[in-house]
Structures are given as C-alpha cells and as structure tokens.
Design an enzyme around this catalytic site. Structure first.
Site, PDB file in Angstrom:
ATOM      1  N   PHE A 280       0.851  -1.187   0.000  1.00 16.52           N
ATOM      2  CA  PHE A 280       0.000   0.000   0.000  1.00 16.52           C
ATOM      3  C   PHE A 280       0.890   1.241   0.000  1.00 16.52           C
ATOM      4  O   PHE A 280       1.754   1.396   0.872  1.00 16.52           O
ATOM      5  CB  PHE A 280      -0.914   0.012   1.230  1.00 16.52           C
ATOM      6  CG  PHE A 280      -1.824   1.209   1.290  1.00 16.52           C
ATOM      7  CD1 PHE A 280      -3.013   1.227   0.572  1.00 16.52           C
ATOM      8  CD2 PHE A 280      -1.482   2.317   2.055  1.00 16.52           C
ATOM      9  CE1 PHE A 280      -3.856   2.340   0.618  1.00 16.52           C
ATOM     10  CE2 PHE A 280      -2.321   3.436   2.101  1.00 16.52           C
ATOM     11  CZ  PHE A 280      -3.497   3.440   1.384  1.00 16.52           C
ATOM     12  N   GLY A 281       0.694   2.127  -0.975  1.00 20.22           N
ATOM     13  CA  GLY A 281       1.461   3.376  -1.059  1.00 20.22           C
ATOM     14  C   GLY A 281       0.545   4.568  -0.838  1.00 20.22           C
ATOM     15  O   GLY A 281      -0.569   4.615  -1.377  1.00 20.22           O
ATOM     16  N   TYR A 282       0.999   5.525  -0.030  1.00 23.72           N
ATOM     17  CA  TYR A 282       0.163   6.690   0.300  1.00 23.72           C
ATOM     18  C   TYR A 282       0.855   8.013  -0.010  1.00 23.72           C
ATOM     19  O   TYR A 282       0.252   9.077   0.077  1.00 23.72           O
ATOM     20  CB  TYR A 282      -0.214   6.647   1.792  1.00 23.72           C
ATOM     21  CG  TYR A 282       1.007   6.592   2.684  1.00 23.72           C
ATOM     22  CD1 TYR A 282       1.643   7.754   3.101  1.00 23.72           C
ATOM     23  CD2 TYR A 282       1.566   5.368   3.047  1.00 23.72           C
ATOM     24  CE1 TYR A 282       2.789   7.699   3.879  1.00 23.72           C
ATOM     25  CE2 TYR A 282       2.712   5.309   3.837  1.00 23.72           C
ATOM     26  CZ  TYR A 282       3.316   6.466   4.250  1.00 23.72           C
ATOM     27  OH  TYR A 282       4.455   6.418   4.999  1.00 23.72           O
ATOM     28  N   GLY A 283       2.167   7.958  -0.339  1.00 24.35           N
ATOM     29  CA  GLY A 283       2.932   9.180  -0.612  1.00 24.35           C
ATOM     30  C   GLY A 283       3.486   9.119  -2.018  1.00 24.35           C
ATOM     31  O   GLY A 283       2.740   8.974  -2.993  1.00 24.35           O
ATOM     32  N   SER A 284       4.819   9.190  -2.119  1.00 29.74           N
ATOM     33  CA  SER A 284       5.416   9.152  -3.463  1.00 29.74           C
ATOM     34  C   SER A 284       5.103   7.834  -4.181  1.00 29.74           C
ATOM     35  O   SER A 284       5.123   7.774  -5.411  1.00 29.74           O
ATOM     36  CB  SER A 284       6.926   9.372  -3.384  1.00 29.74           C
ATOM     37  OG  SER A 284       7.551   8.299  -2.719  1.00 29.74           O
TER      38      SER A 284
ATOM     39  N   GLU B   3      12.879   3.263   0.644  1.00 33.50           N
ATOM     40  CA  GLU B   3      12.188   3.729   1.864  1.00 33.50           C
ATOM     41  C   GLU B   3      13.071   3.574   3.109  1.00 33.50           C
ATOM     42  O   GLU B   3      12.558   3.469   4.219  1.00 33.50           O
ATOM     43  CB  GLU B   3      10.874   2.945   2.035  1.00 33.50           C
ATOM     44  CG  GLU B   3       9.929   3.006   0.850  1.00 33.50           C
ATOM     45  CD  GLU B   3       9.409   4.406   0.555  1.00 33.50           C
ATOM     46  OE1 GLU B   3       9.228   5.202   1.498  1.00 33.50           O
ATOM     47  OE2 GLU B   3       9.196   4.701  -0.635  1.00 33.50           O
TER      48      GLU B   3
HETATM   49  C1  SIN Z   1       4.615   5.791   0.536  1.00 32.02           C
HETATM   50  O1  SIN Z   1       4.528   6.497  -0.467  1.00 32.02           O
HETATM   51  O2  SIN Z   1       3.788   4.858   0.725  1.00 32.02           O
HETATM   52  C2  SIN Z   1       5.703   5.951   1.545  1.00 32.02           C
HETATM   53  C3  SIN Z   1       6.219   7.336   1.690  1.00 32.02           C
HETATM   54  C4  SIN Z   1       6.920   7.866   0.478  1.00 32.02           C
HETATM   55  O3  SIN Z   1       7.796   7.169  -0.072  1.00 32.02           O
HETATM   56  O4  SIN Z   1       6.621   8.974   0.048  1.00 32.02           O
END
Ligand code: SIN
Length: 192
Positions: A24-28, A99
């Site tokens: 699951f990704g929430y940012g980049s 990460e």
């Molecule tokens: C994410 O995107 O899920 C982790 C935080 C990031 O790499 O920005």
C-alpha cells in the site's frame, strides 16, 4: 532506531514464502512507480492519516538540510486513500532501499471496496525513527518544503505531484491541500 532501516525490514517479515504481496502506497508511491508490479488498484486503509512529519535526508533533502515527506500517524476514525500494488517478493529489495530513511514495513488491512479486502504491507516512519520531525504549522512545513532539495529533486515537486495525484483520484486531504496552498502562496511571494 537507525536512519537506514533496510536490515530491520528484512528481519521483520520473510517474504520469500509468498509468490505475490500487496504493497500500500500513500505518498510518493502513489505517483512515482519505479518498480515492476503485477496489478495495481486504488485502495484505502483504516485508522491512519497522512502527515508531512517525516524528514528526508536521501531523496528530497540532505542530512544537513532535510526535506519533509509523508508518513502515517494513527487516528482511530480515519481512512487513508492510496494505491495498492501487487508485487513479487524480490521487489522489496528495491523498495526497502527507496524507503530506508526511517520507514519500517507494517502489515495492514487494505480495502479495495467495503466488501473486498486483503492484507499487505505499508512503509511507516513512526515517531521513534531518527528522521522523524513531527508536527509544525502548515506555513512552517511549506517553508521547509520550498527550501529543500535532494538527490530525487525538489521537495516542492513531491508535494505538488502528490496533491495532483490525489485530485486525479477525487480525493480530498485537508492536511496535504493546506500545505500545498501555503507553498503556492510562498512561491507567489518569491516571484513578486
Ligand atoms: C509511501 O509512499 O507509501 C511511503 C512514503 C513515500 O515514499 O513517500
């Protein structure tokens, strides 16, 4: 906990036993997909909220002048939108490196709809990691983002790309959009 979490993440889960794993990704990870995946789907996780509270020494800042990137903080009644990717276990070699600045893999329930869910992994930088910066006002966070850059580019692009990706999915995130509005004000001031 050290900045570089690669070793810790390898010890947390043995992924070799799985033929595919949901991430699951929430940012980049929503807008910068630099890894192979089998399939991807919009999804949500419950009881977590996005916050620009994590320092970035290796992507959008430097050890001397860290940028600000997203992490998740627990919030009982919240839902967080993101993208879920089905990947093979070897992809975590790349993801753990990407990460590595304080993020640990956590198991999480991923909801595709209210009836369809699975279990997967999400990277979270909690308050115990050395890169954690914690809360500040939207203006202070925007100012730090405006001034920061690192090997992956301008910190402002991280924020603007993410805000655009959320809009593309019709997702409203008050925290992200407030900081985006502050950043745009600061950019206008720079040009006036
Ligand atoms: C994410 O995107 O899920 C982790 C935080 C990031 O790499 O920005």
């Amino acid at each position: 906990m050290p900045h570089d979490t690669q070793k810790l993440n390898k010890q947390r889960q043995d992924l070799t036993q799985f033929s595919e794993i949901w991430l699951f990704g929430y940012g980049s990870l929503i807008y910068k997909v630099d890894f192979p995946f089998i399939t991807s789907r919009p999804a949500t996780i419950k009881h977590w909220e996005r916050r620009f509270w994590q320092g970035s020494h290796d992507h959008r800042g430097t050890p001397e002048a860290p940028g600000r990137v997203l992490t998740l903080v627990p919030k009982p009644e919240s839902e967080c939108f993101g993208m879920a990717y089905q990947v093979t276990d070897d992809v975590f070699e790349h993801l753990d490196h990407r990460e590595k600045n304080g993020y640990l893999r956590h198991e999480v329930e991923i909801f595709f709809t209210s009836e369809e869910q699975t279990v997967g992994l999400v990277y979270i930088g909690d308050e115990h990691n050395e890169a954690f910066l914690g809360p500040e006002s939207a203006t202070t966070i925007a100012q730090q983002i405006l001034e920061s850059r690192g090997p992956s580019g301008e910190n402002r692009d991280y924020l603007l790309n993410l805000a655009n990706a959320l809009r593309d999915h019709n997702v409203y995130d008050a925290h992200v959009f407030e900081i985006e509005a502050e950043l745009k004000k600061l950019i206008r001031l720079e040009w006036s």
